[in-house]
Motif scaffolding. Structure first.
Motif, mmCIF file in Angstrom:
data_model
loop_
_atom_site.group_PDB
_atom_site.id
_atom_site.type_symbol
_atom_site.label_atom_id
_atom_site.label_comp_id
_atom_site.label_asym_id
_atom_site.label_seq_id
_atom_site.Cartn_x
_atom_site.Cartn_y
_atom_site.Cartn_z
ATOM 1 N N ALA A 709 0.865 -1.179 0.000
ATOM 2 C CA ALA A 709 0.000 0.000 0.000
ATOM 3 C C ALA A 709 0.899 1.225 0.000
ATOM 4 N N THR A 710 0.931 1.953 -1.114
ATOM 5 C CA THR A 710 1.759 3.147 -1.219
ATOM 6 C C THR A 710 0.870 4.348 -1.530
ATOM 7 N N ARG A 711 1.071 5.420 -0.772
ATOM 8 C CA ARG A 711 0.194 6.588 -0.859
ATOM 9 C C ARG A 711 0.882 7.733 -1.584
ATOM 10 N N ILE A 712 0.120 8.434 -2.442
ATOM 11 C CA ILE A 712 0.588 9.689 -3.032
ATOM 12 C C ILE A 712 -0.504 10.736 -2.928
ATOM 13 N N GLN A 713 -0.070 11.987 -2.950
ATOM 14 C CA GLN A 713 -1.000 13.116 -2.932
ATOM 15 C C GLN A 713 -1.486 13.379 -4.350
ATOM 16 N N VAL A 714 -2.775 13.684 -4.484
ATOM 17 C CA VAL A 714 -3.341 14.137 -5.760
ATOM 18 C C VAL A 714 -4.089 15.433 -5.480
ATOM 19 N N PRO A 715 -4.500 16.192 -6.521
ATOM 20 C CA PRO A 715 -5.052 17.534 -6.273
ATOM 21 C C PRO A 715 -6.205 17.585 -5.284
ATOM 22 N N ALA A 716 -7.083 16.587 -5.287
ATOM 23 C CA ALA A 716 -8.258 16.671 -4.416
ATOM 24 C C ALA A 716 -8.265 15.585 -3.355
ATOM 25 N N GLY A 717 -7.121 14.980 -3.071
ATOM 26 C CA GLY A 717 -7.102 13.932 -2.073
ATOM 27 C C GLY A 717 -5.841 13.097 -2.129
ATOM 28 N N GLU A 718 -5.997 11.779 -2.077
ATOM 29 C CA GLU A 718 -4.860 10.880 -2.092
ATOM 30 C C GLU A 718 -5.230 9.583 -2.796
ATOM 31 N N VAL A 719 -4.210 8.878 -3.251
ATOM 32 C CA VAL A 719 -4.391 7.596 -3.925
ATOM 33 C C VAL A 719 -3.460 6.573 -3.280
ATOM 34 N N TYR A 720 -3.983 5.405 -3.001
ATOM 35 C CA TYR A 720 -3.179 4.270 -2.564
ATOM 36 C C TYR A 720 -3.141 3.233 -3.680
ATOM 37 N N GLU A 721 -1.934 2.800 -4.059
ATOM 38 C CA GLU A 721 -1.788 1.615 -4.899
ATOM 39 C C GLU A 721 -1.718 0.410 -3.980
ATOM 40 N N LEU A 722 -2.448 -0.650 -4.324
ATOM 41 C CA LEU A 722 -2.631 -1.777 -3.417
ATOM 42 C C LEU A 722 -2.286 -3.099 -4.081
ATOM 43 N N ALA A 723 -1.848 -4.057 -3.291
ATOM 44 C CA ALA A 723 -1.678 -5.439 -3.721
ATOM 45 C C ALA A 723 -1.599 -6.292 -2.469
ATOM 46 N N GLY A 724 -2.008 -7.540 -2.590
ATOM 47 C CA GLY A 724 -1.973 -8.363 -1.389
ATOM 48 C C GLY A 724 -2.287 -9.819 -1.644
ATOM 49 N N ILE A 725 -2.429 -10.518 -0.549
ATOM 50 C CA ILE A 725 -2.818 -11.932 -0.564
ATOM 51 C C ILE A 725 -4.064 -12.075 0.296
ATOM 52 N N GLY A 726 -4.732 -13.224 0.171
ATOM 53 C CA GLY A 726 -5.924 -13.450 0.965
ATOM 54 C C GLY A 726 -7.107 -12.648 0.472
ATOM 55 N N ASP A 727 -8.044 -12.403 1.373
ATOM 56 C CA ASP A 727 -9.292 -11.732 1.022
ATOM 57 C C ASP A 727 -9.071 -10.215 0.932
#
Length: 864
Positions: A709-727
């Motif tokens: 889970a990596t977070r970046i700032q965007v003009p009106a908020g934030e975005v997390y890129e996600l990846a994982g295992i399980g549910d």
């Protein structure tokens, strides 16, 4: 509109001048200062977007004791009491300060005075130890003083540039544009770097040497110069001491073929480098972290200095070795003794210097020996020898090598104080007391850039909340520890005057560093101080800061380079990205800067990736004997086989992975104490990922619970890129409240959720196991806007829409697809033509190599 204020940039050691105009209580427009001699009207992408980073999001605005807000009096009294107690019970060496090149010179001066002159220990070191201390040690061995013998004017006169261990196009873009302008007039550029960086792509010659082989390379060049009559014997006789066995030692193993083998470069390329150096006496060699951040960094620096001294390429226009610093005031810290190994005003711990500083300060407890350097300092904290630690304006829980052990040390330390501008940092979480410091735009003082130019950094805003300047915080603690009259400063100009007086006190010309005429500068004149460079044209008269006035050639030897290890077959290198800075507490606030590199990438050669089962864009686990962290894979033919590159910027506050500080060994250069970040044995393996996705939110949300889970700032908020295992359903727990609309495709393991509040989009989650994810760009633009749920869940409106693609030119927000389209439709064949059409590449120029690459790719496709 308010009157513009001239100040300096908050980022690298170029020291660019800025004209800032306040447009509101916490808003400002930023322009390059056309009259500042460091940048002459240019700014890089980070400086251009400084205005996006001055808001108060995440700021520490009040003193904190534990988790409770406290008054300044209670917090400062506690700090003074705990430091006094540690000193009384365990001696002055039981306390330490760890400071930063983010401090102003006045801040640095007061902290150094308190620790070395009054507490009585030299246990004050700076994060500049991690960046430039090998350059300091090399300068002192060769010149007798830490003096950078170059100026930016030399860039305008040079005929050959040798860039060593520096991706200058990204890390010092304004300097790089000055170099490129000279190259357009006929100068040549050689880049020496294991990686084919953006800088290397524009070079006349790139030597992708084996990491750690710099000494062999420069000794071979020095041997070649001697064999071909290029040694300036008259200069050596007049200005340089040469050890008796120096030339015999230089000749050992320094022939072309041996050096090419050691450096792992083609002999023809090495010969071309030797011939270019021979043909261009006006040579500037610029070196940075790739040289310094090594366990042999000081020897590598002296190999470069030996070459310039022996050929007389120093103290002349267009001929100099040039250490380019990383932080805005690393040089100012070096001037006032911010390093544990030096005293103020370029003095060391010789008895005469100790007596001079002691008498000037009327110091009751003057330190008489060097203190603990950064790695040893935190080791002492972990061993329980340091009982009280004060960290100012830096984040060692992220930036130090073997950062896991640093965190364990901080957790075990009886008393930790952190002065910072940010409320929640990885280091701040270990603090017993947090003190709110003034940030850029609120500070008032001076900084010194890479060419020894002192400039004013001026306040633009009133101090927010209860924040205070660092010098004020330190002097208040000094007063409460019993030395009120010695720390009775009310204005930074008072500190600067004292600093200037010390620089000339009993100097008598022995040290080049001196600020004559400024010891009585008035407050008004200080406020109006124009940029100036101390030391003038350093060493132009052939005299150096040694007892006999002569420089020293320093014998250095190439050490044996380790081969791959069975468990750790790769070699790890670390470094910076173009638009990020340190641990992103500032650049992370800028939505534009965040888009250049949105995630921490591990760059791998495609052949290595194929052999190791790594796919481009997959998640991989990078491990070393010290620790491990996750990175997203980026295939790059610019990597040497068997080597990896990762960025330094990500922290636990911004990502679950990318924690580079966990990986390097805590091994240091024996002369400088600088850690070797560039040559760590490592391994890399694919991470088991079962799903991927992303989350958009208009307001700050907790980091989702998943592997990546990596977070970046965007003009009106934030975005997390996600990846994982399980549910993947558990990541939904962080979604805000509101009207929730969702689509679930169990066959593809896909989940799309939109959260609306009063018809406006406040969050969206997209997850898939096997399918594709939509482009983020359109969705990011919808955050906070009135949204139609079907379009949001579809990832875009019906019909065609413009997608600029990943941003290439941050200064003007120009994406890769826009540039590629313009190249094709307008038949653009040069970077300047792209600039004329789109403005891309016309400001700081750091994206010009990327644009040139797109033009070359288009040409190849057209000719295929």
């Amino acid at each position: 509109m308010e009157a513009p204020i001239r100040t300096t940039c908050a980022y690298c050691g170029v020291g660019c001048g800025i004209v800032a105009t306040r447009t509101g209580a916490r808003s400002v427009t930023i322009a390059a200062d056309p009259d500042h001699p460091a940048n002459l009207g240019r700014l890089c992408s980070k400086g251009t977007h400084l205005g996006e980073t001055v808001r108060l999001d995440g700021r520490l605005l009040h003193p904190m004791i534990g988790k409770r807000r406290a008054s300044w009096d209670k917090a400062l009294d506690l700090v003074a009491r705990r430091f006094r107690r540690a000193i009384a019970e365990h001696g002055p060496d039981s306390v330490a300060f760890y400071v930063s090149g983010q401090l102003l010179t006045e801040d640095y001066y007061v902290a150094n005075k308190l620790m070395k002159g009054f507490i009585g220990s030299a246990n004050i070191d700076t994060n500049s130890r991690l960046c430039m201390s090998s350059a300091v040690a090399g300068h002192m061995r060769a010149f007798g003083e830490d003096v950078v013998p170059a100026s930016y004017d030399d860039l305008d006169a040079a005929d050959l540039f040798v860039l060593v261990g520096s991706n200058t196009a990204w890390c010092h873009p304004v300097v790089y544009q000055r170099i490129r302008a000279r190259c357009a007039a006929g100068a040549k550029m050689v880049v020496i770097d294991p990686r084919r960086t953006e800088t290397a792509e524009e070079a006349d010659l790139h030597l992708a040497i084996r990491p750690g082989s710099d000494v062999a390379l420069f000794k071979a060049l020095l041997a070649y110069c001697r064999e071909n009559g290029l040694i300036d014997e008259a200069y050596l006789a007049r200005s340089v001491h040469v050890p008796d066995d120096f030339w015999a030692e230089v000749g050992e193993g320094s022939d072309l073929w041996s050096a090419a083998r050691t450096c792992d470069v083609p002999p023809t390329d090495l010969r071309r480098f030797l011939e270019l150096f021979a043909a261009h006496p006006r040579t500037v060699t610029l070196f940075s972290q790739g040289v310094n951040q090594s366990v042999r960094g000081t020897d590598q620096v002296n190999a470069i200095l030996n070459l310039h001294l022996a050929t007389g390429r120093i103290g002349k226009p267009g001929a100099a070795p040039f250490s380019i610093t990383g932080q805005p005031n690393a040089m100012g810290g070096r001037e006032v003794g911010g390093l544990a190994s030096t005293l103020a005003s370029h003095m060391g711990f010789e008895p005469e210097s100790v007596a001079t500083v002691s008498q000037f300060w009327a110091a009751p407890n003057m330190a008489c020996k060097p203190g603990l350097k950064a790695v040893d300092l935190f080791r002492a904290v972990g061993e329980g020898r340091i009982k009280a630690l004060w960290i100012m304006a830096t984040n060692p829980a992220v930036s130090m090598p073997d950062a896991g052990e640093v965190r364990a040390a901080l957790a075990a330390c009886p008393f930790v104080v952190v002065s910072d501008v940010i409320a929640d940092t990885d280091t701040g979480r270990f603090a017993h007391v947090r003190l709110p410091a003034a940030a850029w735009g609120e500070k008032d003082g001076t900084v010194t850039n890479s060419e020894r130019r002192i400039s004013r950094q001026r306040a633009l805003f009133a101090l927010p909340g209860e924040t205070k300047p660092d010098w004020w915080i330190v002097k208040e603690v000094g007063s409460r520890m019993g030395w009120r009259t010695h720390f009775a400063y009310d204005h930074p100009a008072e500190i600067f005057r004292e600093h200037a007086r010390l620089s000339t006190y009993r100097n008598h010309g022995r040290r080049l560093f001196a600020l004559p005429g400024l010891s009585a500068i008035g407050n008004q004149a200080y406020d109006a101080l124009e940029p100036f460079r101390w030391g003038g044209d350093a060493f132009a008269d052939g005299r150096f800061s040694t007892a006999d006035g002569k420089a020293r050639l320093v014998p250095v030897a190439q050490r044996a380079l380790p081969g791959p290890l069975a468990a750790w077959p790769m070699t790890l290198n670390t470094g910076r990205y173009r638009d990020h800075w340190h641990t992103m507490t500032r650049t992370g606030l800028s939505a534009r800067l965040a888009r250049h590199r949105e995630e921490p990438l591990v760059e791998v050669h495609p052949e290595d990736a194929a052999a190791l089962g790594l796919a481009d864009g997959a998640i991989a686990r990078v491990a070393t004997p010290q620790g491990e962290s996750l990175f997203r894979v980026s295939l790059s033919e610019g990597q040497r086989r068997g080597e990896l590159f990762v960025p330094i910027h990500w922290t636990d506050r911004t990502a679950t992975g990318g924690r580079t500080g966990l990986l390097p060994r805590p091994l240091v250069d024996p002369q400088s104490g600088q850690p070797g970040f560039k040559l760590t044995p490592a391994s890399i393996t694919p991470a088991d990922i079962q799903w991927k996705g992303f989350l958009l939110a208009a307001d700050r949300v907790e980091r989702p619970d998943c592997l990546w889970a990596t977070r970046i700032q965007v003009p009106a908020g934030e975005v997390y890129e996600l990846a994982g295992i399980g549910d993947p359903a558990r990541v939904e727990a962080v979604l805000p409240k509101g009207e929730r609309i969702e689509v679930i495709d169990t066959a593809r393991g896909a989940r799309r959720i939109a959260v609306l509040r009063e018809g406006r989009l406040v969050a969206a989650l997209f997850v898939t196991r096997d399918g594709l994810l939509p482009s983020r760009e359109w969705l990011i633009a919808q955050l906070g806007e009135t949204a139609a749920a079907p379009a949001v869940l579809a990832g875009g409106p019906a019909g065609p829409r413009e997608d600029p693609g990943p941003i290439v030119c941050v200064c003007f927000d120009v994406g890769i697809k826009t540039i590629v389209g313009a190249i094709a439709t307008q038949q653009l064949t040069s970077v300047d033509a792209v600039g004329a059409a789109l403005s891309a590449g016309t400001n700081c120029g750091s994206c010009r190599p990327a644009i040139r690459r797109l033009i070359d790719d288009a040409r190849k496709i057209a000719n295929a």
